[in-house]
Design a protein around this motif. Structure first.
Motif, PDB file in Angstrom:
ATOM      1  N   THR A  37     -71.966 -26.011 -12.851  1.00 10.34           N
ATOM      2  CA  THR A  37     -70.718 -26.466 -11.840  1.00 10.34           C
ATOM      3  C   THR A  37     -70.839 -27.632 -11.277  1.00 10.34           C
ATOM      4  O   THR A  37     -72.081 -28.031 -10.732  1.00 10.34           O
ATOM      5  CB  THR A  37     -70.947 -25.071 -10.891  1.00 10.34           C
ATOM      6  N   LEU A  38     -69.762 -28.199 -10.979  1.00  9.24           N
ATOM      7  CA  LEU A  38     -69.712 -29.372 -10.006  1.00  9.24           C
ATOM      8  C   LEU A  38     -68.319 -29.294  -9.288  1.00  9.24           C
ATOM      9  O   LEU A  38     -67.367 -29.385  -9.794  1.00  9.24           O
ATOM     10  CB  LEU A  38     -69.578 -30.629 -10.825  1.00  9.24           C
ATOM     11  N   LEU A  39     -68.569 -28.849  -7.794  1.00  9.98           N
ATOM     12  CA  LEU A  39     -67.277 -28.693  -6.993  1.00  9.98           C
ATOM     13  C   LEU A  39     -67.509 -29.412  -5.996  1.00  9.98           C
ATOM     14  O   LEU A  39     -66.709 -29.431  -4.871  1.00  9.98           O
ATOM     15  CB  LEU A  39     -67.361 -27.199  -6.741  1.00  9.98           C
ATOM     16  N   LYS A  40     -68.545 -30.563  -5.737  1.00  9.00           N
ATOM     17  CA  LYS A  40     -68.463 -31.443  -4.644  1.00  9.00           C
ATOM     18  C   LYS A  40     -67.299 -32.269  -4.364  1.00  9.00           C
ATOM     19  O   LYS A  40     -66.670 -32.739  -5.349  1.00  9.00           O
ATOM     20  CB  LYS A  40     -69.459 -32.324  -4.596  1.00  9.00           C
ATOM     21  N   PRO A  41     -66.764 -32.263  -3.060  1.00 10.84           N
ATOM     22  CA  PRO A  41     -65.497 -32.965  -2.974  1.00 10.84           C
ATOM     23  C   PRO A  41     -65.611 -34.506  -3.276  1.00 10.84           C
ATOM     24  O   PRO A  41     -64.689 -35.216  -3.521  1.00 10.84           O
ATOM     25  CB  PRO A  41     -65.329 -32.856  -1.377  1.00 10.84           C
ATOM     26  N   GLU A  42     -66.661 -35.167  -3.192  1.00  8.39           N
ATOM     27  CA  GLU A  42     -66.790 -36.484  -3.737  1.00  8.39           C
ATOM     28  C   GLU A  42     -67.168 -36.734  -5.131  1.00  8.39           C
ATOM     29  O   GLU A  42     -67.200 -37.927  -5.702  1.00  8.39           O
ATOM     30  CB  GLU A  42     -68.161 -36.908  -3.034  1.00  8.39           C
ATOM     31  N   ALA A  43     -66.958 -35.370  -5.811  1.00  8.75           N
ATOM     32  CA  ALA A  43     -67.151 -35.689  -7.276  1.00  8.75           C
ATOM     33  C   ALA A  43     -65.909 -36.667  -8.273  1.00  8.75           C
ATOM     34  O   ALA A  43     -65.018 -36.601  -7.528  1.00  8.75           O
ATOM     35  CB  ALA A  43     -66.872 -34.461  -8.233  1.00  8.75           C
ATOM     36  N   THR A  44     -66.629 -37.439  -8.926  1.00 10.64           N
ATOM     37  CA  THR A  44     -65.888 -38.421  -9.468  1.00 10.64           C
ATOM     38  C   THR A  44     -65.266 -37.932 -11.050  1.00 10.64           C
ATOM     39  O   THR A  44     -66.159 -37.115 -11.655  1.00 10.64           O
ATOM     40  CB  THR A  44     -66.208 -39.981  -9.569  1.00 10.64           C
ATOM     41  N   ALA A  45     -64.535 -38.623 -11.701  1.00  6.86           N
ATOM     42  CA  ALA A  45     -64.367 -38.197 -13.069  1.00  6.86           C
ATOM     43  C   ALA A  45     -65.476 -38.534 -14.002  1.00  6.86           C
ATOM     44  O   ALA A  45     -65.820 -37.796 -14.980  1.00  6.86           O
ATOM     45  CB  ALA A  45     -62.984 -39.199 -13.617  1.00  6.86           C
ATOM     46  N   ALA A  46     -66.117 -39.743 -13.678  1.00  7.85           N
ATOM     47  CA  ALA A  46     -67.584 -39.812 -14.335  1.00  7.85           C
ATOM     48  C   ALA A  46     -68.574 -38.904 -13.947  1.00  7.85           C
ATOM     49  O   ALA A  46     -69.218 -38.715 -15.019  1.00  7.85           O
ATOM     50  CB  ALA A  46     -68.069 -41.262 -13.819  1.00  7.85           C
ATOM     51  N   ASP A  47     -68.431 -38.279 -12.872  1.00  8.50           N
ATOM     52  CA  ASP A  47     -69.636 -37.280 -12.544  1.00  8.50           C
ATOM     53  C   ASP A  47     -69.290 -36.116 -13.739  1.00  8.50           C
ATOM     54  O   ASP A  47     -70.133 -35.239 -14.000  1.00  8.50           O
ATOM     55  CB  ASP A  47     -69.310 -36.826 -11.141  1.00  8.50           C
ATOM     56  N   VAL A  48     -68.022 -35.908 -13.660  1.00 11.67           N
ATOM     57  CA  VAL A  48     -67.457 -34.692 -14.285  1.00 11.67           C
ATOM     58  C   VAL A  48     -67.874 -34.902 -15.909  1.00 11.67           C
ATOM     59  O   VAL A  48     -68.371 -34.141 -16.627  1.00 11.67           O
ATOM     60  CB  VAL A  48     -66.369 -34.495 -14.228  1.00 11.67           C
ATOM     61  N   ALA A  49     -67.688 -36.065 -16.319  1.00 13.67           N
ATOM     62  CA  ALA A  49     -68.140 -36.536 -17.586  1.00 13.67           C
ATOM     63  C   ALA A  49     -69.238 -35.964 -17.895  1.00 13.67           C
ATOM     64  O   ALA A  49     -70.012 -35.639 -19.022  1.00 13.67           O
ATOM     65  CB  ALA A  49     -67.764 -37.758 -17.925  1.00 13.67           C
ATOM     66  N   ALA A  50     -70.357 -36.463 -16.912  1.00 16.11           N
ATOM     67  CA  ALA A  50     -71.846 -36.366 -16.878  1.00 16.11           C
ATOM     68  C   ALA A  50     -72.300 -35.142 -17.088  1.00 16.11           C
ATOM     69  O   ALA A  50     -73.217 -34.565 -17.686  1.00 16.11           O
ATOM     70  CB  ALA A  50     -72.370 -37.226 -15.953  1.00 16.11           C
ATOM     71  N   LEU A  51     -71.486 -34.210 -16.328  1.00 18.46           N
ATOM     72  CA  LEU A  51     -71.965 -32.789 -16.239  1.00 18.46           C
ATOM     73  C   LEU A  51     -71.316 -32.139 -17.644  1.00 18.46           C
ATOM     74  O   LEU A  51     -72.397 -31.186 -17.806  1.00 18.46           O
ATOM     75  CB  LEU A  51     -70.627 -32.229 -15.032  1.00 18.46           C
ATOM     76  N   ILE A  52     -70.249 -32.595 -18.214  1.00 15.97           N
ATOM     77  CA  ILE A  52     -70.158 -32.043 -19.450  1.00 15.97           C
ATOM     78  C   ILE A  52     -71.138 -32.356 -20.606  1.00 15.97           C
ATOM     79  O   ILE A  52     -71.720 -31.483 -21.390  1.00 15.97           O
ATOM     80  CB  ILE A  52     -68.790 -32.415 -19.920  1.00 15.97           C
ATOM     81  N   ASP A  53     -71.592 -33.820 -20.544  1.00 12.08           N
ATOM     82  CA  ASP A  53     -72.712 -34.062 -21.320  1.00 12.08           C
ATOM     83  C   ASP A  53     -73.946 -33.330 -21.252  1.00 12.08           C
ATOM     84  O   ASP A  53     -74.513 -33.021 -22.197  1.00 12.08           O
ATOM     85  CB  ASP A  53     -72.797 -35.595 -20.957  1.00 12.08           C
ATOM     86  N   GLU A  54     -74.205 -33.206 -19.874  1.00 12.31           N
ATOM     87  CA  GLU A  54     -75.450 -32.575 -19.659  1.00 12.31           C
ATOM     88  C   GLU A  54     -75.323 -30.778 -20.178  1.00 12.31           C
ATOM     89  O   GLU A  54     -76.430 -30.265 -20.377  1.00 12.31           O
ATOM     90  CB  GLU A  54     -75.618 -32.105 -18.204  1.00 12.31           C
ATOM     91  N   ALA A  55     -74.152 -30.336 -19.927  1.00 12.80           N
ATOM     92  CA  ALA A  55     -73.809 -28.919 -20.299  1.00 12.80           C
ATOM     93  C   ALA A  55     -74.261 -28.673 -21.598  1.00 12.80           C
ATOM     94  O   ALA A  55     -74.859 -27.659 -22.247  1.00 12.80           O
ATOM     95  CB  ALA A  55     -72.342 -28.552 -19.784  1.00 12.80           C
ATOM     96  N   ARG A  56     -73.571 -29.774 -22.465  1.00 13.21           N
ATOM     97  CA  ARG A  56     -73.889 -29.747 -24.020  1.00 13.21           C
ATOM     98  C   ARG A  56     -75.483 -29.833 -24.299  1.00 13.21           C
ATOM     99  O   ARG A  56     -75.999 -28.768 -25.255  1.00 13.21           O
ATOM    100  CB  ARG A  56     -73.236 -30.762 -24.757  1.00 13.21           C
ATOM    101  N   ALA A  57     -76.032 -30.528 -23.634  1.00 19.40           N
ATOM    102  CA  ALA A  57     -77.563 -30.616 -24.053  1.00 19.40           C
ATOM    103  C   ALA A  57     -78.148 -29.470 -23.530  1.00 19.40           C
ATOM    104  O   ALA A  57     -79.258 -29.059 -24.273  1.00 19.40           O
ATOM    105  CB  ALA A  57     -78.093 -32.086 -23.314  1.00 19.40           C
ATOM    106  N   LEU A  58     -77.778 -28.759 -22.557  1.00 16.25           N
ATOM    107  CA  LEU A  58     -78.440 -27.629 -21.910  1.00 16.25           C
ATOM    108  C   LEU A  58     -78.110 -26.290 -22.634  1.00 16.25           C
ATOM    109  O   LEU A  58     -78.779 -25.254 -22.672  1.00 16.25           O
ATOM    110  CB  LEU A  58     -78.116 -27.321 -20.490  1.00 16.25           C
ATOM    111  N   GLY A  59     -76.817 -26.312 -23.359  1.00 17.15           N
ATOM    112  CA  GLY A  59     -76.599 -25.260 -24.190  1.00 17.15           C
ATOM    113  C   GLY A  59     -76.034 -24.133 -23.319  1.00 17.15           C
ATOM    114  O   GLY A  59     -75.930 -22.813 -23.749  1.00 17.15           O
TER     115      GLY A  59
END
Length: 220
Positions: A17-39
């Motif tokens: 999850t990433l719901l911080k108001p200051e989150a950027t598109a780059a942060d979300v892309a990094a979240l997705i990459d990490e999600a894939r790595a973590l399974g």
């Protein structure tokens, strides 16, 4: 048994999850990459960040977040737009004040409006903000969510000053609708020990922002 849970098994229960108001598109892309790595099972993001490229992952978005004090029609429209932009799951916040006041018909109507605004196959999770509610209110809101056709009840946004998930709230939710609805524990779960306790109490999904740290506490 929860003591025997592996990292892979727990990851399959996680909404990263990433719901911080200051989150950027780059942060979300990094979240997705990490999600894939973590399974993990899914990513959960703000609806304004959609659409996202998350092939192979479920995508959840929030509605009426974090206060729940949006008009029900706004929540329904927000949820519908999120689904149109690729969300598979919606985590909506109830009108917590209505629940505190004991107006469970208003809670039911709020959830129904969102349920009717999205496709039947879209998973609907209902955030109760349990730390702000009495046990009676938690039970009644769980039953309202079930009557409205929700798929999950969820403890918390993680943004309320009263606190996040508790073992006691998860256990009460599971006793009320477990086996018929899923139970998502979210808010303040930062260690494997806490995650294990939530699962033992009846959680079937975990909302985590620090997923890596939690998962590293489970054996391979």
């Amino acid at each position: 048994m929860p003591d025997a849970l592996t990292r892979v098994q727990v990851a399959a229960m996680v909404d990263h999850t990433l719901l911080k108001p200051e989150a950027t598109a780059a942060d979300v892309a990094a979240l997705i990459d990490e999600a894939r790595a973590l399974g993990v099972y899914a990513v959960c993001v703000s609806p304004s960040m959609l659409p996202v490229r998350a092939d192979g992952l479920r995508v959840a978005a929030v509605a009426g977040f974090p206060s729940g004090k949006h008009h029900s029609l706004i929540k329904g429209s927000e949820a519908r737009l999120a689904v149109q932009q690729g969300a598979h799951e919606i985590d909506m916040v109830i009108d917590v004040g209505a629940a505190v006041a004991g107006d469970y018909n208003a809670v039911l109507a709020d959830i129904l409006t969102v349920r009717q605004g999205i496709a039947d196959e879209t998973v609907l999770k209902v955030i109760l903000e349990t730390a702000a509610l009495s046990d009676e209110a938690i039970v009644e809101c769980c039953l309202a969510a079930e009557r409205a056709g929700a798929n999950f009840v969820k403890t918390s946004t993680g943004f309320h000053p009263a606190g996040g998930a508790s073992v006691e709230a998860v256990r009460l939710m599971a006793q009320t609708v477990g086996g018929r609805l899923g139970v998502k524990a979210s808010g303040g779960i930062r260690t494997a020990e806490t995650a294990r306790a939530m699962i033992e109490a009846g959680a079937t999904r975990l909302g985590l922002s620090g997923s890596r740290a939690v998962l590293e506490g489970f054996p391979d």
